[in-house]
Design an enzyme around this catalytic site. Structure first.
Site, mmCIF file in Angstrom:
data_model
loop_
_atom_site.group_PDB
_atom_site.id
_atom_site.type_symbol
_atom_site.label_atom_id
_atom_site.label_comp_id
_atom_site.label_asym_id
_atom_site.label_seq_id
_atom_site.Cartn_x
_atom_site.Cartn_y
_atom_site.Cartn_z
ATOM 1 N N LYS A 28 0.840 -1.202 0.000
ATOM 2 C CA LYS A 28 0.000 0.000 0.000
ATOM 3 C C LYS A 28 0.878 1.256 0.000
ATOM 4 C CE LYS A 28 -3.684 -2.646 2.018
ATOM 5 N NZ LYS A 28 -4.416 -3.141 3.164
ATOM 6 N N GLN A 63 -5.176 -1.734 9.194
ATOM 7 C CA GLN A 63 -4.860 -3.022 8.565
ATOM 8 C C GLN A 63 -5.468 -4.171 9.372
ATOM 9 O OE1 GLN A 63 -3.273 -3.540 5.573
ATOM 10 N NE2 GLN A 63 -3.792 -5.688 5.866
ATOM 11 N N ASP A 107 -10.985 2.257 3.011
ATOM 12 C CA ASP A 107 -11.218 0.816 2.852
ATOM 13 C C ASP A 107 -12.708 0.533 2.646
ATOM 14 O OD1 ASP A 107 -9.293 -1.074 2.573
ATOM 15 O OD2 ASP A 107 -8.995 -1.455 4.718
#
Ligand code: NAP
Length: 285
Positions: free
Chosen positions: A52, A96, A119
């Protein structure tokens, strides 16, 4: 049979993001910044976070990595999220997953400012998706929709069958396909006579997490098959679809690796750009 090439598509989408990002930053004057919170030392998570951060650099974004120890408390992670929410130089906040077992994942995801939830996992973003409103979409299903679009596959009117009902992949993808006017069926471990359902599919998506789960007898001739699965078998990456058996029956199919996988981080970058533009547009009102 045509291969849905996620690697090539991701590359092309990233090039577009890079150009749009330069324009947006020239307009608003500050760098686009993604912050990623990593709790603990899970090796797979470390690789994902690294990808990422690398992706950000590729398209000209700044990134910030916040690393907390495996033993971090709920309040410590919450404090990091709140600090990033309040920081105007941060446009995207990503926690995460998976988190260490002692942490309440849902409660922490709910703390992320929905406008920075790149996300697409905050309940507000999920609700917007459910209502067919513009939203920051969960990256893996968003990547699948982008792949279909890139190859000119319009889900409208097609029978789509999604195997898997996770909050991360199956459910949001089903909603995206429905919003794109497909007729959608969602299957799961309690579905009876699964092959009779999957054989109806014009678009068949496997998000099960079991290697080679979808076999040729489960697939209609000419179907479009999307393999979301990432399974490690004898050190090799294998999808949820028995590729060798199924591919000859398909009109389109994603390979593993190189199909859905490369699209996921790319759509995170697309969401980060969108969050940046949204934040500035709201501030300018
Ligand atoms: P998950 O949360 O474990 O969900 C798996 C789903 O499969 C569940 O809904 C489960 O049903 C269903 N299932 C299990 N056994 C079944 C059976 N025998 N028949 C029908 N359905 C069955 O997994 P996930 O997070 O959605 O991930 C799925 C796969 O995609 C994994 O391999 C994962 O590694 C991969 N993945 C890839 C990416 C990427 O970027 N390419 C991103 C995310 C995930 P129940 O709900 O009834 O238990």
């Amino acid at each position: 049979m045509i291969l849905l090439d996620g690697k090539q598509t991701a590359k092309a989408v990233r090039e577009k993001i890079k150009i749009c990002a330069q324009e947006a930053m020239a307009k608003w004057g500050d760098p686009i910044t993604l912050a990623v919170i990593l709790v603990g030392e899970d090796p797979a998570s470390q690789v994902y976070v690294g990808n990422k951060i690398k992706g950000c650099a590729q398209v000209g974004f700044e990134s910030r990595k916040v690393v907390l120890p495996e033993t971090a408390s709920q309040e410590e992670v919450a404090a990091s999220i709140r600090a990033l929410n309040a920081d105007p130089s941060v446009h995207g906040v990503l926690l995460q997953l998976p988190l260490p077992k002692h942490l309440d994942e849902q409660a922490l995801l709910a703390l992320i400012d929905p406008d920075k939830d790149v996300d697409g996992l905050h309940i507000v973003q999920r609700g917007r998706l459910f209502c067919g409103l513009p939203s920051l979409l969960p990256c893996t299903p968003f990547g699948i929709m982008k792949l279909l679009e890139t190859y000119g596959i319009d889900p409208a009117g097609k029978r789509a069958v999604v195997i898997g009902r996770s909050n991360l992949v199956g459910k949001p993808l089903a909603m995206m396909l429905l919003n794109a006017n497909a007729t959608v069926t969602v299957c799961h471990s309690r579905t009876l006579d699964l092959p009779s359902v999957t054989k109806e599919a014009d678009i068949l998506v496997a998000a099960v997490g079991k290697p080679n789960f979808v076999t040729a007898d489960m697939v209609k001739e000419g179907a479009i098959v999307i393999d979301v699965g990432i399974n490690r078998v004898d050190g090799k990456l294998v999808g949820d679809v028995d590729y060798d058996e199924v591919a000859p029956k398909c009109s389109y199919i994603t390979p593993v690796p190189g199909g859905v996988g490369p699209m996921t981080v790319t759509m995170l970058l697309a969401n980060t750009l969108k969050a940046y533009e949204n934040v500035h547009a709201i501030a300018a009102q």
